[in-house]
Motif scaffolding. Structure first.
Motif, PDB file in Angstrom:
ATOM      1  N   GLN B 172       4.410 -11.537   5.715  1.00  0.00           N
ATOM      2  CA  GLN B 172       3.531 -12.335   4.917  1.00  0.00           C
ATOM      3  C   GLN B 172       3.690 -11.895   3.337  1.00  0.00           C
ATOM      4  O   GLN B 172       3.793 -10.570   3.314  1.00  0.00           O
ATOM      5  CB  GLN B 172       2.104 -12.191   5.518  1.00  0.00           C
ATOM      6  N   SER B 174       1.143 -11.388   0.441  1.00  0.00           N
ATOM      7  CA  SER B 174      -0.336 -11.309  -0.095  1.00  0.00           C
ATOM      8  C   SER B 174      -0.635 -10.847  -1.393  1.00  0.00           C
ATOM      9  O   SER B 174       0.007 -10.082  -1.678  1.00  0.00           O
ATOM     10  CB  SER B 174      -0.960 -10.719   1.111  1.00  0.00           C
ATOM     11  N   LYS B 179      -2.479 -15.842   0.626  1.00  0.00           N
ATOM     12  CA  LYS B 179      -1.542 -15.336   1.640  1.00  0.00           C
ATOM     13  C   LYS B 179      -0.505 -16.406   1.810  1.00  0.00           C
ATOM     14  O   LYS B 179      -0.998 -17.682   2.030  1.00  0.00           O
ATOM     15  CB  LYS B 179      -2.271 -14.974   3.068  1.00  0.00           C
TER      16      LYS B 179
END
Lengths: 409, 409
Positions: B172, B174, B179
């Motif tokens: 991920q 972010s 995100k």
């Protein structure tokens, strides 16, 4: 145009089958092992020699290869070659060059000759030669030089490394009373435990021929023999083929009619092909000898690309070891070879039995395929349908025993 | 420029870790064996997808590869991919193409969707697909589509062939509440028993990005990941990497600041590298993962040539299997790679320990070399001293078990 006859002798004694060549092969313990394996040899000619050579294309060339190339380019009269097995004298820096030169000088002194020697080494890479052993070996070999069969065989044996047998052939080209002899010996391919250098071949003839003419013929013969075999795709630092002509037959190449010239070229080709074939058949831990006939390529280079992609694919070679007629892997290897062709135009056969053509495989022949690839020798014919060029390669399978053999010292 | 944080999830469920992607993996007995191995899967997105693909360079391309390339070049909205293992649908002629098209149409019908599917196959070469099994499999998979973890894992499992485990990763990117997720799954390399096609990888993301931008990023990531690994040098007819973006994160690539663009490229690279690493680590019957860092080359192509010559040498790979620090074979392989360099300028190291430089080997480190190549993973650094270009490859050893495994069906 007269017809010269080419005859292969039933029994070859190696290089001394050619008149006026002397050989020796001795043990001087280069490997440092408690055995009596012959490991040093000298080939000598009282008469100065015409010489041709073909060498490894590897960027990393062993010291003796560099020296041979230097001497062949020079104008000194050359009278023979000194060879050792058990140590390749490769990746040995300046000291390695010095030691190779030393071998030449010591050989020259030992035979009391005026001419220069060539030098070849085969064996482990990256170790300095045990020069004390080498020196006594050279002295011993020089004292043992003889033109008899025993000496020819000793020389054929002293160059071996992981070979299981010596490799030799003698052919004669004759018409009436006239006769020219060509003899050859070789040591084997399959880069060898643990860092052995691969292939050496030595050829003698009593033809009277210039070095440049001999070079032309050897280079051509080499393309379709030693350059058309592969065991594992590894190319050594030491590969060398040397041909020596002493002229004592009285037959002069330059003055000969075309019929003889052609016969000599054929005979030389036959010697090279036979030695190459013996090398593959004695490859490390192989169980199959496979001939690849690639045709219908756009260029000969394309044909060779396809042949080598097949011959070097571990998957294809593994399937041969298992007598599995795995044409899928073979077609995939041709596909990534980089050669230009269309899948739908391919025609694949095993020993002339249809396998794959028109984009379809012919599974009705499955049983025949299996029988063919179960044999010790078979031929794979692949027509790319893209042109007229072709190439022939001889290769082998790849066995678990090959890997085990090469896993450690 | 804001700093986006890249985090790898401790536990990945594969492609369904990305919101709004649905997966299924089912058993429809493509191999015709009495087991319940998952062998057919669907990845589906309600939203039309941006798509990028990288395919095998093999001249012989499987029917699904040809179809994917055709669809990617077209302008139809694509909503997913249907995949089967156990049969590569390669070298299957016109019927193979027809069957691959059939898989697409049936999948489209089964999900009642308007969009088109891509199609991938992996497994045996040269057999027609069992279309009755495939059809029921597609129906079953379409009915099972779900965005939960179980479905993601089923998809990751249904593509496997001789792999011993599934391969997946999720990262991920972010910053604050924003995100973006990237997930990837793959199946393994090492052209596989008996004629398996090699590598498939699927990547999903919820980034809003155009197909052409995604293609640029995937092609670049591919060069230093999937294109930088090799098990046995065999290149399959089916190798495919596909990346799918559904845009639901709300983050728009084209409108993003450079900091995010860079982070996304890095994260995608990380996903590809991780999957590539997992593929080598699960190569057929391997015992060692070896990283080759080739530097000081004249060109990147030269660096890759040297890397591949080493990585494809049966002798080098055998020595690794035997934990034998056989630098001689390695240097010889570099020598025949075709790259331009001088032996005296080479600098070879194992895990930063000196091995060979200045034309000399450093045998005083022999014990350290042995310890290094006895490890399950090690790095070989070879500086050619000829320029500034470099390349990194990840490869494996070659074991007797690999050959035995591939000797027959």
């Amino acid at each position: 145009m007269s017809t010269w006859k080419i005859t292969q002798l039933a029994e070859s004694a190696g290089l001394t089958d050619v008149p006026c060549f002397e050989c020796a092969g001795v043990h001087c313990d280069i490997r440092g092992k408690a055995n009596d394996q012959l490991d040093l040899g000298i080939l000598y000619s009282f008469y100065p020699l015409s010489i041709a050579g073909v060498f490894t294309q590897n960027k990393i060339k062993a010291a003796p290869v560099l020296l041979c190339q230097e001497l062949l380019a020079g104008d000194q009269a050359i009278h023979g070659v000194v060879v050792n097995s058990g140590n390749a004298n490769a990746c040995t820096g300046e000291l390695g060059m010095q030691n190779a030169r030393e071998m030449i000088e010591q050989s020259q002194k030992a035979v009391n000759g005026s001419g220069v020697f060539l030098v070849c080494s085969t064996g482990r890479i990256g170790r300095q030669l045990p020069m004390d052993h080498i020196s006594s070996g050279i002295q011993h070999a020089a004292n043992s030089l003889d033109s008899d069969a025993r000496s020819g065989l000793d020389f054929a044996n002293c160059i071996l490394t992981s070979d299981t047998r010596n490799k030799k052939i003698t052919v004669q080209i004759s018409i009436g009373q006239q006769k020219v002899t060509i003899a050859g010996v070789a040591k084997g391919a399959g880069m060898i435990r643990p860092d052995m250098a691969t292939m050496l071949a030595f050829i003698t003839t009593d033809l009277n021929i210039s070095s440049s003419e001999l070079q032309g013929l050897l280079s051509k013969a080499n393309e379709r023999s030693f350059n058309a075999i592969t065991i594992d795709g590894d190319m050594s630092t030491n590969d060398t083929v040397l041909a020596f002509a002493n002229g004592v037959s009285g037959v002069d190449y330059a003055l000969s009619e075309d019929g003889f010239k052609q016969a000599f070229a054929e005979a030389l080709q036959q010697v090279c092909e036979h030695l190459a074939y013996l090398i593959v058949g004695d490859g490390e831990k192989i169980t199959k000898v496979v001939t690849l006939e690639i045709s219908g390529a756009k260029t000969e280079q394309d044909a060779r690309k396809v042949g080598y992609a097949i011959a070097h694919s571990p998957l294809v070679k593994s399937s041969w070891a298992g007598s599995d007629p795995n044409w899928g892997r073979l077609v995939a290897a041709a596909g990534y070879s980089g050669a230009e062709f269309e899948e739908a135009q391919m025609n694949l056969q095993y020993n002339d039995t249809p396998v794959y053509s028109g984009g379809q495989f012919h599974e009705e022949y499955l049983q025949q395929w299996k029988e063919i690839v179960s044999q010790k020798e078979f031929t794979i014919q692949l027509d790319l349908g893209a042109g007229d060029a072709s190439a022939k390669l001889i290769t082998s399978d790849l066995t678990p025993e090959y890997i085990t053999f090469n896993m450690s010292e």
